[in-house]
Design a protein around this motif. Structure first.
Motif, PDB file in Angstrom:
ATOM      1  N   ARG A  91      67.107   6.330  33.417  1.00 62.31           N
ATOM      2  CA  ARG A  91      66.936   5.034  32.761  1.00 62.31           C
ATOM      3  C   ARG A  91      68.165   4.122  32.867  1.00 62.31           C
ATOM      4  O   ARG A  91      68.118   2.961  32.475  1.00 62.31           O
ATOM      5  N   MET A 120      72.908   4.821  25.805  1.00 62.77           N
ATOM      6  CA  MET A 120      72.760   5.169  24.393  1.00 62.77           C
ATOM      7  C   MET A 120      73.758   6.258  24.030  1.00 62.77           C
ATOM      8  O   MET A 120      74.449   6.814  24.904  1.00 62.77           O
ATOM      9  N   ASN A 141      73.619   9.243  23.330  1.00 64.16           N
ATOM     10  CA  ASN A 141      73.465  10.526  24.012  1.00 64.16           C
ATOM     11  C   ASN A 141      74.123  10.598  25.372  1.00 64.16           C
ATOM     12  O   ASN A 141      74.288  11.684  25.915  1.00 64.16           O
ATOM     13  N   ASP A 182      61.518   2.251  27.097  1.00 65.60           N
ATOM     14  CA  ASP A 182      61.054   3.086  25.988  1.00 65.60           C
ATOM     15  C   ASP A 182      60.872   2.196  24.771  1.00 65.60           C
ATOM     16  O   ASP A 182      61.503   1.139  24.664  1.00 65.60           O
ATOM     17  N   MET A 198      65.992   8.052  19.194  1.00 69.93           N
ATOM     18  CA  MET A 198      66.101   7.367  20.482  1.00 69.93           C
ATOM     19  C   MET A 198      65.312   8.132  21.541  1.00 69.93           C
ATOM     20  O   MET A 198      64.827   9.241  21.300  1.00 69.93           O
ATOM     21  N   ALA A 199      65.169   7.502  22.694  1.00 66.69           N
ATOM     22  CA  ALA A 199      64.325   8.072  23.758  1.00 66.69           C
ATOM     23  C   ALA A 199      64.692   9.527  24.048  1.00 66.69           C
ATOM     24  O   ALA A 199      63.822  10.354  24.304  1.00 66.69           O
ATOM     25  N   ASN A 200      65.974   9.835  23.979  1.00 65.74           N
ATOM     26  CA  ASN A 200      66.427  11.196  24.286  1.00 65.74           C
ATOM     27  C   ASN A 200      65.890  12.251  23.334  1.00 65.74           C
ATOM     28  O   ASN A 200      65.973  13.438  23.642  1.00 65.74           O
TER      29      ASN A 200
END
Lengths: 441, 441
Positions: free
Chosen positions: A374, A390, A392, B309, B390-392
């Motif tokens: 992404r 992000m 992460n 996302d 979040m997306a993760n």
């Protein structure tokens, strides 16, 4: 201890904001010796880390937080009167040194995992906060709150100043902890206390002061009704609008306020998510920065903004300014990263020591893993960091030359204990909320 | 094939939005047989997956995207005239079937990793898009664009309709791909083409139509100048304001427009990040939903919103409405998740088949890993999903009873090939941008 990071996409965040492919950083002890384009120097006995093209950039600066309030994350979400219905009653009952330690540890854990290396905190029992931040390995400006609304740790200003003395006695001269004063806000300390803080700073030059300023409608009314002034003007009258003041929020500052602030050398901690979530509006950050007032990107407490990483702030920070000004070109991605690093350091009066990767600065740095699909393609690394990356994606975190996180594992705090302590207190909050809801009916 | 997910924090996203601790989902083949509070039924030969308290909820619905534009992510960021300076020239040169396949594959990869299971797409060479979405295992409403500005895949409306016929010939009746028509926008197709689309839909009832509507200032001026109407009124005049129309953006709709839209049964795809990043302002989503118009949360293309996302949209979606209306209570977290699931399915005309976990519905579901410290404490699961997740955090993804991702590994697309193909084309874009910049000077 010599560490050499090589093969980096280096974002040193120096004022010209270069992007250096194949860059390296050379760390000796707690300091950066060199950072720039390769080839890296040959150094005997150095730990050499090939980051494989990952980004290496300064650790990020969060200039306004209430770390212990992580325990209130999402509590009473979307309830308009939640402050009076839940938060203040819970604070009165539950804010104790163990609660502050548990919440601060959870906050430090999350911030390290999100690439924040320096935090400015203001809350209660701040000596406890300083101890946990010390243990976490983060850098902190730790401010004892002084307020007149009968807060959990002091009954009057004298007791508040006594707590502050305790904090200063234990942490003055600490390499990573800078003790600080935190009058809560103009309306909640009034001119006499602000003036006493100002006199204290006169005697201890260079001490940072943290205060909420021009944050809420009731605060504006208070200043207008009692002083026929804006809160910024009341602060100036109290002698506190001066270099070293970290003013949080500044939602409703007008043109005259901004001119006065610029002249006085104060800095601003911008809390976009917190303000947006509260429905308060959009702070005039473009105008503040145009007046050369340094602005940092802050999370506020997790009760208000819910997350303590800056990535979650980047979108709101830039979109709010673009919307308010009606142009895609406002608050460009590069400026957002500038605010998260060197400009944020300037807000805390630390730009000579942190905020960029330069020889002689403290080795506070993070590595951003670029493997996620992404994030690609990458045409502009600043755009990628602001709009696609992000928390992460942060892989490694170093402060003062010490690793706080490697491969996403926090090395300074024990994950299980941090979560267990936090969830224990959260379960007590939940039980009390049931009681408060029953009272409310 | 029987799969039983047990020990779930189940968010079925049925209209009452319950949170069921210790829940289970029973999947047979491509359908959900049962979903609710435990104990789970004893089923011989079932694959039993203990999710350890993780959230299980419906896969999310992204009702407006240009998947192939993922290759433009962050290109010309913050440049006010980037559409004319970069995007349109690049599209004219580079939009070919291989480019569309590469960009769509990268988009599908990212959406699966972010928990999006259904996407509505409109771009060029949409038969290629449908093939890639088919391969990815996602569900898609795939719309061939028809426009009059000499787009990359057709010279006139006849050629555009021919491409649409090709798409319908190959994919009508496909279990996961719904072919769709996508007149670009009122100003870029005009009344004659919109009318032709409307007649086509008369002959093929139930076909979804995707169109940008009331998105930009120049569009408003075009409608006013040429028809003394709003774009919504022009669309009504052309016979296209009807059930089945998925109207993307709706930034500038007025009260009369909203009444007309509600009466006509159209639905809205809201693109908060895309609109915010463009500095266009805040769409009147609270008013649209108050008029009972279904609104879904969309990403737009990655050129505009940068991520695909929905988690990255949640903050803007709710904060924008809170700011516009001046209250923390507006657009509560529960409504945001509703829009991302069942209401989004309604926008696509699919609420009878997807969007909630209920007996008889297609088994499109995701598992959210709750192990990250930054998600805790959890007082309210909807607040956690909207403001902290979040997306993760998405761990597993299922569509039609097939796993598309397990333990964050996408099973239907080959990561290396997806990235290699995308980055190859991005390098061609970069070379062309150098040439365009030279021309610009």
């Amino acid at each position: 201890m010599t560490t050499l990071l090589v093969n980096a996409t280096l974002l040193p965040c120096t004022p010209d904001m270069p992007v250096i492919e194949g860059g390296f950083v050379h760390v000796e002890g707690e300091r950066i010796v060199a950072a720039g384009a390769g080839p890296a120097p040959a150094l005997d006995g150095a730990e050499i880390i090939d980051v494989g093209g990952d980004i290496v950039m300064p650790g990020m600066v969060n200039p306004h937080c209430h770390m212990a309030m992580t325990l209130f994350r999402g509590l009473g979400e979307d309830v308009d009167d939640r402050l009076y219905r839940y938060i203040l009653p819970l604070e009165r009952t539950f804010v104790t040194p163990p609660m502050v330690r548990a919440g601060t540890a959870l906050a430090a854990y999350e911030m390290i995992q999100g690439g924040v290396t320096t935090v400015a905190d203001m809350y209660y029992f701040e000596t406890e906060v300083a101890r946990v931040v010390h243990q976490s390995g983060m850098r902190g400006v730790i401010g004892q709150t002084i307020a007149d609304f009968d807060p959990p740790d002091h009954k009057n200003a004298d007791e508040g100043f006594a707590l502050m003395d305790e904090l200063f006695a234990e942490f003055s001269g600490h390499p990573r902890i800078t003790p600080s004063l935190a009058p809560h806000a103009p309306y909640s300390t009034d001119v006499a206390v602000m003036n006493r803080v100002a006199r204290w700073v006169d005697d201890h030059p260079g001490t940072p002061v943290q205060m909420h300023l021009s944050e809420t409608g009731p605060e504006m009314e208070w200043a207008s009704k009692n002083y026929a002034m804006t809160p910024v003007e009341v602060t100036a009258k109290a002698g506190l609008l001066r270099e070293g003041l970290i003013a949080a929020h500044c939602m409703y500052v007008n043109e005259a306020d901004i001119a006065l602030m610029a002249q006085s050398g104060v800095a601003v901690a911008h809390n976009a998510r917190s303000n947006g979530k509260a429905g308060r509006g959009i702070a005039p950050i473009t105008a503040l920065r145009a007046a050369c007032i340094p602005v940092g990107i802050a999370t506020d407490g997790a009760m208000s903004g819910n997350t303590l990483d800056l990535f979650a702030q980047f979108g709101p920070v830039t979109m709010f300014q673009k919307i308010a000004g009606g142009s895609r070109a406002l608050m460009p991605a590069m400026d957002v990263i500038r605010m998260a690093t060197l400009e944020g350091a300037k807000v805390l009066g630390m730009a000579d020591r942190i905020g960029s990767l330069e020889p002689g600065k403290q080795a506070d740095l993070i590595r951003i893993d670029l493997s996620a699909a992404r994030l690609h393609p990458i045409y502009d690394h600043y755009s990628m960091l602001v709009f696609a990356a992000m928390a992460n994606d942060v892989r490694d975190v170093m402060v003062d030359g010490q690793w706080l996180m490697r491969d996403r594992e926090v090395l300074t705090l024990e994950r299980k204990k941090v979560l267990r302590d936090a969830l224990q207190i959260a379960s007590e909050f939940k039980a009390e909320m049931v009681r408060l809801d029953a009272q409310h009916r």
